[in-house]
Scaffold this motif. Structure first.
Motif, PDB file in Angstrom:
ATOM      1  N   ALA A  75       0.836  -1.190   0.000  1.00  0.00           N
ATOM      2  CA  ALA A  75       0.000   0.000   0.000  1.00  0.00           C
ATOM      3  C   ALA A  75       0.876   1.247   0.000  1.00  0.00           C
ATOM      4  N   LEU A  76       0.423   2.271  -0.712  1.00  0.00           N
ATOM      5  CA  LEU A  76       1.065   3.570  -0.677  1.00  0.00           C
ATOM      6  C   LEU A  76       0.002   4.620  -0.919  1.00  0.00           C
ATOM      7  N   VAL A  77       0.325   5.853  -0.562  1.00  0.00           N
ATOM      8  CA  VAL A  77      -0.624   6.950  -0.674  1.00  0.00           C
ATOM      9  C   VAL A  77      -0.069   7.984  -1.638  1.00  0.00           C
ATOM     10  N   ARG A  78      -0.897   8.396  -2.598  1.00  0.00           N
ATOM     11  CA  ARG A  78      -0.540   9.437  -3.539  1.00  0.00           C
ATOM     12  C   ARG A  78      -1.728  10.389  -3.684  1.00  0.00           C
ATOM     13  N   SER A  79      -1.463  11.531  -4.280  1.00  0.00           N
ATOM     14  CA  SER A  79      -2.503  12.527  -4.466  1.00  0.00           C
ATOM     15  C   SER A  79      -2.724  12.710  -5.972  1.00  0.00           C
ATOM     16  N   ASN A  87      -5.847   7.216  -2.891  1.00  0.00           N
ATOM     17  CA  ASN A  87      -5.923   8.597  -3.358  1.00  0.00           C
ATOM     18  C   ASN A  87      -6.193   9.529  -2.176  1.00  0.00           C
ATOM     19  N   TRP A  88      -5.188  10.321  -1.825  1.00  0.00           N
ATOM     20  CA  TRP A  88      -5.314  11.193  -0.662  1.00  0.00           C
ATOM     21  C   TRP A  88      -6.303  12.333  -0.907  1.00  0.00           C
ATOM     22  N   GLN A  89      -6.642  12.599  -2.177  1.00  0.00           N
ATOM     23  CA  GLN A  89      -7.618  13.649  -2.454  1.00  0.00           C
ATOM     24  C   GLN A  89      -9.052  13.167  -2.299  1.00  0.00           C
TER      25      GLN A  89
END
Length: 620
Positions: free
Chosen positions: A493-497, A559-561
């Motif tokens: 898992a990773l978080v991107r915008s 998706n951090w947005q």
């Protein structure tokens, strides 16, 4: 035997039986060509008489199949109203293998004006009969003559009385061998006469058993001069000919003309996709006489989508008169036909997009397969082919108008993973369909100023913006907690915008990760013995000396947005967090059209059951 300068000159013997065997086995495609050779000789004789008289070529050929001639029911008779032969000409021309019955050294005629070029046409009759009888009267007033040839290699020539009932022209009589009698019957002769001579400029008639005559001539509507004057009637006639050739109405009709070699006709666009490896066929006529139906030497290799009906007056036939001599004229004609077909493709694409779309819909796979190996076709077709992009379907030309840097992925899986998050101003092409990646890689070679780049799903992931620095503590914790939940599924898992905001997450797996997932699914569903074998292979591969294991873990990019992902990061209830992360994982798989493994289906079933229980208020 003669002596010349101390050397002996001996006449050589011709084994006519061997010649007949050579004709039937190695030169002609079958015994049925006897009628074509007779028609060619008859047409040549009529043309020679017309030239000598200064008149047009409209003569007459009469064919009496076996069983139709009173007084000679067992004979086949072929008559023409040509210039005929004298006794000297018959002995010189008909008795010498290798000379035509209309060669210019005897009759003072130019070779290119006539179909008969090799002097073996008459001998083809020995494939259906053991004896050939030729009776002829010359237009120049010579006494009539009779030439008789036998399959044993002997022949005789004699002059007939002036009062003999022999009209100006030539008559050929054959008595068929029992095994070949069907080829000289009424119905077979009618069929062969129509096939070979329907477009001849001379009248061809076949006699029936009841004494009536049936004509076989019809207009060559594939030639402009033979079409009806009315445009609508001409179009209908062309379509009828195409339907007869293809078995269905053609998609389009293309006019072909190569004036330098006297080649004209039409190409019919097939309304269906031909099977792979099908030959380039149609009908090729030489001087309006059918030469053959294999056009492989005359059409470019990529012109598989058309069937042509052509007539040529300037190309040279081979000895069998069933193919064309491979010379510069043939090469030039092939190139000109190719140019005409390419012009038609470009014209349709630019001026008739709806028709071109229908053409591509039928023939797109074949067009691509041929364009991969043909730069000329690729340059003509590729700009007009429609491709799937992350910004929607568009032609390659429209894509290049937007960007000269072509970005594509090689598999449909990768495209589905990233299509939703690719920036609209940098669209990615789905190159996962047959031949498309190969063509896209060649674009820089075909279009000046264009570059091409193969994009990996992981590289698109790297292009996504990281979350703001102020949110890093929350996103780092979210990555850690989500990775722990997904570890059993072989996913990180990773978080991107990124945009659009309504996309909660992306499931990203490169080719190696997808292969690992597929192998695991096969191993888990296989019988025990095969599961052990697959497991052993993986162990051996991993234990190879010098083997460097590479990461084959898929990634869930949150998706951090997206507001829900932000709420998920702040969630304290671990059970709800676990179920929610698994549901987001399943949602990302379904959005990317990824097939669910057995473990994925179990996760989905459990998570959905939990949601249902929460919705209806059931407590465990």
């Amino acid at each position: 035997m003669e002596s010349t300068g101390g050397s002996l000159v001996r006449p050589f013997q011709v084994d006519l039986g061997g010649v007949v065997d050579l004709l039937s086995r190695h030169i002609y495609s079958g015994a049925h060509v006897y009628l074509r050779e007779l028609l060619q000789n008859g047409r040549d004789a009529i043309a020679a008489r017309a030239r000598a008289d200064g008149q047009d070529e409209r003569g007459r050929i009469e064919i009496c199949p076996v069983g139709t001639l009173p007084g000679a029911p067992g004979e086949f008779v072929f008559r023409d109203t040509g210039q005929g032969l004298s006794a000297a000409e018959a002995g010189e021309l008909l008795a010498t293998v290798g000379r035509s019955s209309k060669r210019d050294d005897v009759l003072n005629l130019r070779d290119e004006d006539f179909l008969g070029q090799f002097g073996i046409g008459l001998l083809s009759c020995f494939m259906v009969s053991d004896q050939i009888v030729v009776r002829s009267r010359s237009v120049h007033g010579h006494p009539p003559v009779e030439w008789t040839g036998s399959a044993d290699g002997t022949f005789s020539v004699r002059e007939l009385p002036e009062a003999a009932e022999v009209a100006v022209g030539t008559e050929v009589r054959l008595v068929p061998r029992p095994d070949d009698a069907v080829l000289l019957s009424v119905e077979e002769v009618l069929s062969l006469a129509r096939r070979f001579g329907r477009y001849l400029p001379v009248q061809v008639q076949v006699r029936r058993a009841d004494g009536t005559w049936e004509g076989v001539n019809e207009p060559a509507v594939f030639l402009p001069q033979d079409r009806p004057a009315d445009e609508r009637s001409a179009t209908e006639a062309l379509e009828e000919l195409g339907a007869d050739l293809l078995g269905n109405r053609p998609l389009e009709t293309i006019e072909l003309s190569v004036p330098a070699t006297g080649t004209r006709g039409v190409a019919y666009v097939l309304p269906f996709a031909p099977p792979p490896g099908s030959r380039r066929s149609g009908r090729l006529h030489l001087g309006r006489m059918l030469l053959g139906e294999d056009l492989s030497d005359l059409l470019p290799e990529w012109a598989y989508f058309v069937r042509c009906v052509l007539n040529t007056d300037g190309l040279r036939p081979t000895a069998s008169r069933e193919q064309l001599v491979a010379d510069e004229a043939l090469e030039y004609t092939r190139e000109e036909i190719g140019r005409a077909l390419r012009r038609w493709i470009v014209q349709q694409a630019t001026t008739r997009p709806a028709r071109f779309e229908r053409f591509v819909a039928v023939h797109h796979l074949g067009l691509k397969s041929m364009a991969v190996h043909d730069d000329d076709l690729a340059a003509a077709v590729l700009p007009w082919l429609t491709v799937e992009t992350s910004a929607g379907r568009m032609t390659v030309r429209d894509y290049l108008d937007q960007s000269r840097h072509v970005r594509y992925v090689e598999t449909v899986d990768e495209f589905r993973q990233i299509a939703a998050v690719v920036p609209p101003d940098q669209p990615v092409i789905n190159g996962g369909y047959t031949y498309e990646s190969d063509l896209l890689r060649r674009l820089p070679l075909l279009v000046e100023g264009v570059t091409a780049e193969q994009v990996q799903a992981s590289s698109v992931l790297d292009e996504l913006a990281p979350p703001p620095m102020d949110d890093r503590p929350s996103t780092t914790a979210l990555e850690r907690r989500a990775a722990a939940v997904l570890a059993e599924l072989g996913c990180d898992a990773l978080v991107r915008s990124f945009r659009p905001e309504d996309v909660t997450a992306l499931h990203v797996a490169d080719a190696a990760a997808i292969r690992r997932i597929e192998r695991t699914e096969v191993r888990d569903s296989a019988p025990a013995v095969w599961a052990d074998v697959l497991g052993g292979i993986e162990s051996l591969t991993a234990g190879r000396p010098g083997h460097k294991p590479r990461s084959t873990t898929a990634q869930l990019c949150l998706n951090w947005q997206n507001p829900m992902i932000r709420q998920l990061a702040a969630l304290d209830d671990q059970l709800v967090f676990d179920r929610s992360v698994r549901l987001v994982y399943i949602q990302a798989l379904l959005a990317g059209h990824r097939p669910l493994t057995r473990a994925d289906r179990m996760v989905m079933t459990t998570a959905m059951s939990d949601l249902i229980q929460l919705s209806v208020g059931i407590t465990g």
